[in-house]
Design a protein around this motif. Structure first.
Motif, short mmCIF file in Angstrom:
data_model
loop_
_atom_site.label_atom_id
_atom_site.label_comp_id
_atom_site.label_asym_id
_atom_site.label_seq_id
_atom_site.Cartn_x
_atom_site.Cartn_y
_atom_site.Cartn_z
N ASN A 1 0.88 -1.17 0.00
CA ASN A 1 0.00 0.00 0.00
C ASN A 1 0.92 1.22 0.00
O ASN A 1 1.66 1.44 0.96
CB ASN A 1 -0.91 0.00 1.23
CG ASN A 1 -1.94 1.11 1.16
OD1 ASN A 1 -1.59 2.28 1.07
ND2 ASN A 1 -3.21 0.74 1.18
N PRO A 2 0.91 2.01 -1.05
CA PRO A 2 1.93 3.06 -1.16
C PRO A 2 1.76 4.25 -0.23
O PRO A 2 2.75 4.89 0.13
CB PRO A 2 1.83 3.50 -2.62
CG PRO A 2 0.46 3.12 -3.05
CD PRO A 2 0.10 1.90 -2.27
N TYR A 3 0.52 4.55 0.22
CA TYR A 3 0.33 5.83 0.91
C TYR A 3 -0.44 5.76 2.22
O TYR A 3 -0.58 6.80 2.88
CB TYR A 3 -0.35 6.82 -0.03
CG TYR A 3 0.52 7.21 -1.21
CD1 TYR A 3 1.78 7.76 -0.98
CD2 TYR A 3 0.11 7.02 -2.52
CE1 TYR A 3 2.61 8.10 -2.05
CE2 TYR A 3 0.93 7.37 -3.59
CZ TYR A 3 2.18 7.91 -3.34
OH TYR A 3 2.99 8.25 -4.39
N ARG A 4 -0.93 4.62 2.62
CA ARG A 4 -1.62 4.56 3.91
C ARG A 4 -0.59 4.47 5.04
O ARG A 4 0.29 3.62 5.02
CB ARG A 4 -2.56 3.35 3.95
CG ARG A 4 -3.44 3.30 5.20
CD ARG A 4 -4.54 2.27 5.05
NE ARG A 4 -4.02 0.93 4.77
CZ ARG A 4 -4.73 -0.05 4.24
NH1 ARG A 4 -6.00 0.16 3.90
NH2 ARG A 4 -4.19 -1.24 4.03
N ALA A 5 -0.69 5.35 6.03
CA ALA A 5 0.26 5.39 7.14
C ALA A 5 -0.24 4.65 8.37
O ALA A 5 0.56 4.20 9.20
CB ALA A 5 0.58 6.83 7.51
N ARG A 6 -1.53 4.55 8.52
CA ARG A 6 -2.12 3.76 9.60
C ARG A 6 -3.54 3.39 9.22
O ARG A 6 -4.29 4.22 8.74
CB ARG A 6 -2.13 4.54 10.92
CG ARG A 6 -2.60 3.67 12.12
CD ARG A 6 -2.59 4.47 13.42
NE ARG A 6 -3.59 5.53 13.40
CZ ARG A 6 -3.63 6.53 14.29
NH1 ARG A 6 -2.72 6.60 15.24
NH2 ARG A 6 -4.58 7.46 14.21
N SER A 7 -3.88 2.14 9.45
CA SER A 7 -5.23 1.68 9.14
C SER A 7 -6.17 2.00 10.29
O SER A 7 -5.76 2.01 11.46
CB SER A 7 -5.21 0.17 8.89
OG SER A 7 -6.52 -0.34 8.84
N GLY A 8 -7.42 2.23 9.94
CA GLY A 8 -8.41 2.50 10.97
C GLY A 8 -8.54 1.40 11.99
O GLY A 8 -8.94 1.65 13.14
N SER A 9 -8.18 0.17 11.62
CA SER A 9 -8.27 -0.95 12.55
C SER A 9 -7.26 -0.84 13.68
O SER A 9 -7.35 -1.55 14.68
CB SER A 9 -8.06 -2.27 11.80
OG SER A 9 -6.76 -2.33 11.24
N THR A 10 -6.28 0.06 13.54
CA THR A 10 -5.26 0.25 14.59
C THR A 10 -5.24 1.70 15.06
O THR A 10 -4.21 2.21 15.50
CB THR A 10 -3.87 -0.13 14.06
OG1 THR A 10 -3.55 0.66 12.91
CG2 THR A 10 -3.81 -1.60 13.68
N SER A 11 -6.37 2.39 15.00
CA SER A 11 -6.42 3.82 15.30
C SER A 11 -6.03 4.15 16.73
O SER A 11 -5.60 5.26 17.02
CB SER A 11 -7.80 4.38 14.98
OG SER A 11 -8.79 3.71 15.74
#
Length: 491
Positions: free
Chosen positions: A131-141
């Motif tokens: 994934n080139p641009y996601r820095a953190r997924s909502g599942s780990t907010s």
């Protein structure tokens, strides 16, 4: 540049090669992939609390089951959100491995290296999925970020957008960092491909524009004249073109593929309605394919066959028409819909049949996701083993890539029903393939790992053994005959 099959075999191997001698037409060359998602512990590892041995055993079980089902590739998510499922000096260890971002597995091991080793033993390609641009997924907010997460390194270019943290594709330092991450993996690991899915600019959050106004203002101040939408698309185009060139500079045999949202724009083809990835994700996926930047395109055709607004066959045919460089199309199929949307297994079976019916244009499928097959959800494994992937297949040849030609198998001997040969020492063989001549065609009997040196057939008759390199080029053949008392040396 590797020789083509035409040079190798002449007209014979231009003809469709059948796996069976009966009335089926399962191809001997077909990309059969499964997405292995690590985000949210979706496919592997199943929990962030597994021990190293449990993680290894779980992955071995996954690969064993896919091998049994005659899959020949996995698309393994190695960078779900600015993190790493491998030993990286650029980004932190993934939260999905250990429950703490930046914490390495203990006892120590490298999951990607382990996956490559085990997959290649089973003739399964590994395409590293980023994934080139996601820095953190909502599942780990609610989870803390490691100090070497990009959000700490470049906080001015990482934004909260919806439930995620998102990097700014318009910032040159972000682009440079992403490219370094990709190329680091290409350089250090024996991967077969680099893969990106449909996340570029994020899917829109209702009523909220992506907060990159200061980056765009800097671009305009420096003399840029593109409108906002064109500028965003150009940022993504630049990344794709750059990766296409630089991957091949490092390893000219590593494949580069993308699985974009399945609709480029509504109305293409006529009658198609739905989400516009061109204007909303700023993904000009048709351009990437038409420019020849991709070795394969795997459009996510996550719809059923019959609804006209998102018709699977209509969209597949449109994408095939965009293939001006005669590269490969591997459709991404929504196998998980047997659970999420209560599709029948027959729907997925029919979709593969439709892909196969576009002979010499559509070269395979990638199924989302592996878990459906590993756990045999709604009997998917049973159906595919009995009706869809009934025999092994080689991955399709990519003759435009560059790699050394594989030497033909040497010192081939037969004794009874047993075949033996001297294992390759050149390093240019990925696998061996054995064909049986039945009903005037050579049917693929088996595909064996590069370290193999023997095989036992079950029928008398004429056979061919070839070695195959990592981009699907076959060596010249060694022919032999198996009889009730055959015992000979072939060449």
């Amino acid at each position: 540049m590797c020789q083509s099959l035409v040079q190798m075999f002449g007209l014979l191997f231009l003809l469709p090669v059948l796996v069976h001698s009966e009335d089926s037409s399962w191809p001997a060359r077909e990309f059969r992939g499964a997405f292995v998602a690590t985000v949210a512990n979706m496919d592997w590892p199943s929990s962030r609390h597994l021990t190293t041995n449990q993680q290894k055993n779980e992955l071995i079980n996954l690969l064993d089951k896919l091998q049994k089902l005659n899959f020949n590739a996995i698309v393994l998510q190695v960078r779900p959100a600015g993190d790493a499922l491998y030993n990286s000096k650029l980004e932190p260890w993934s939260y999905y491995l250990t429950g703490e971002q930046g914490k390495p597995p203990s006892p120590s091991y490298d999951p990607l290296e382990f996956a490559i080793t085990e997959a290649h033993k089973r003739n399964i390609e590994v395409h590293a999925w980023f994934n080139p641009y996601r820095a953190r997924s909502g599942s780990t907010s609610s989870v803390g970020l490691a100090q070497n997460n990009v959000a700490h390194i470049y906080p001015q270019y990482v934004y909260k957008y919806g439930h995620d943290l998102w990097m700014d594709p318009g910032a040159s330092v972000i682009q440079d960092h992403a490219v370094k991450v990709f190329l680091d993996v290409v350089t250090r690991y024996d991967i077969d491909g680099v893969h990106i899915d449909d996340y570029f600019y994020p899917y829109p959050v209702s009523g909220t524009d992506f907060p990159d106004s200061h980056t765009y203002s800097s671009y305009k101040t420096s003399g840029g004249n593109l409108g906002l939408s064109d500028w965003r698309r150009n940022n993504i185009n630049t990344l794709i073109q750059n990766l296409s060139t630089r991957i091949k500079t490092i390893k000219p045999y590593v494949k580069f593929g993308i699985s974009p949202f399945g609709i480029w724009q509504p109305g293409y083809p006529h009658g198609i309605h739905g989400f516009n990835s061109f204007t909303s994700l700023y993904a000009d996926s048709r351009k990437w394919f038409k420019e020849g930047w991709l070795d394969y395109l795997a459009p996510q055709l996550y719809w059923q066959i019959d609804p006209p607004a998102q018709s699977y066959p209509a969209l597949l045919d449109w994408w095939l028409e965009q293939n001006t460089h005669q590269h490969h199309v591997y459709t991404s199929n929504y196998a998980s819909a047997v659970i999420a949307k209560h599709w029948s297994t027959h729907e997925l079976e029919r979709q593969v049949e439709i892909s196969r019916s576009r002979d010499r244009k559509s070269f395979g499928n990638i199924h989302f996701s592996a878990k459906v097959f590993v756990e045999n959800m709604h009997g998917m494994s049973d159906v595919f083993h009995a009706k869809v992937y009934t025999s092994p297949a080689l991955t399709p040849e990519m003759s435009w890539l560059s790699c050394p030609n594989p030497p033909k198998p040497s010192n081939v001997k037969t004794h009874g029903y047993n075949i033996s040969w001297t294992p390759d020492t050149s390093g240019h063989v990925r696998s061996y393939a054995i064909f049986h001549f039945i009903a005037e065609v050579f049917g693929l009997v088996t595909v064996l790992p590069k370290d193999s040196s023997s095989f036992a057939v079950t029928e008398i008759g004429s056979y061919v053994i070839v070695s195959v390199n990592r981009i699907g080029i076959q060596s010249t053949e060694e022919r032999f005959t198996i009889g009730l008392s055959t015992s000979s040396v072939i060449g």
